[in-house]
Design a protein around this motif. Structure first.
Motif, PDB file in Angstrom:
ATOM      1  N   THR A  51       0.528  -1.329   0.133  1.00 46.23           N
ATOM      2  CA  THR A  51      -0.103   0.305   0.098  1.00 46.23           C
ATOM      3  C   THR A  51       0.462   0.950  -0.571  1.00 46.23           C
ATOM      4  N   ALA A  52       0.660   2.480  -0.124  1.00 45.23           N
ATOM      5  CA  ALA A  52       0.663   3.713   0.001  1.00 45.23           C
ATOM      6  C   ALA A  52       0.195   4.290  -0.026  1.00 45.23           C
ATOM      7  N   GLU A  53       0.463   5.861   0.809  1.00 45.42           N
ATOM      8  CA  GLU A  53       0.067   7.226   0.325  1.00 45.42           C
ATOM      9  C   GLU A  53       0.069   8.168  -0.158  1.00 45.42           C
ATOM     10  N   THR A  54      -0.496   9.153  -0.423  1.00 48.80           N
ATOM     11  CA  THR A  54      -0.013  10.376  -1.066  1.00 48.80           C
ATOM     12  C   THR A  54      -1.009  11.439  -0.726  1.00 48.80           C
ATOM     13  N   SER A  55      -0.617  12.523  -0.819  1.00 52.65           N
ATOM     14  CA  SER A  55      -1.480  13.604  -1.376  1.00 52.65           C
ATOM     15  C   SER A  55      -2.375  13.888  -2.783  1.00 52.65           C
ATOM     16  N   TYR A  56      -3.842  13.833  -2.781  1.00 50.74           N
ATOM     17  CA  TYR A  56      -4.990  13.664  -4.121  1.00 50.74           C
ATOM     18  C   TYR A  56      -5.316  15.161  -4.560  1.00 50.74           C
ATOM     19  N   ALA A  63      -1.185  20.203 -11.111  1.00 51.92           N
ATOM     20  CA  ALA A  63       0.003  20.734 -11.752  1.00 51.92           C
ATOM     21  C   ALA A  63       1.414  20.299 -10.504  1.00 51.92           C
ATOM     22  N   ASP A  64       1.216  19.933  -9.596  1.00 53.21           N
ATOM     23  CA  ASP A  64       1.922  19.192  -8.301  1.00 53.21           C
ATOM     24  C   ASP A  64       1.486  18.506  -8.369  1.00 53.21           C
ATOM     25  N   ALA A  65       0.905  17.696  -8.488  1.00 51.31           N
ATOM     26  CA  ALA A  65       0.302  15.706  -8.037  1.00 51.31           C
ATOM     27  C   ALA A  65       1.196  14.757  -8.349  1.00 51.31           C
TER      28      ALA A  65
END
Length: 95
Positions: A51-56, A63-65
């Motif tokens: 699993t992973a987590e990152t900002s949605y 542009a910052d995704a």
């Protein structure tokens, strides 16, 4: 080193997060390499879940995704989004 990342393992699962790349090395594949390495390490260890987590990204943050897109390119699928606290400069009222 120019980048770092963490992987926590418990039971048959791994969690990937805390990816970081020095600003002068961003957009050169560092995070993608770190994701790939952790997935390989998990598979070699016989783990069945990664699993992973990152900002949605919101519409205004597309542009910052880069992190979100990098996990997508590595075949991670979003299962759910959760709200995060954000820093506020508003002062708190004290009694």
């Amino acid at each position: 080193g120019v980048g770092a990342a963490a992987m926590y393992v418990k039971g048959g699962a791994a969690w990937c997060g805390i990816d970081a790349t020095l600003p002068s090395y961003r957009r050169q594949g560092v995070q993608r390499a770190l994701i790939h390495r952790r997935v390989e390490d998990a598979q070699r260890s016989g783990l069945s879940i990664v699993t992973a987590e990152t900002s949605y990204p919101s519409n205004s943050e597309q542009a910052d995704a880069a992190s979100y897109r990098n996990y997508g390119r590595a075949n991670f699928k979003m299962v759910y989004a959760r709200p995060n606290f954000r820093f506020s400069t508003a002062s708190l009222a004290t009694s």
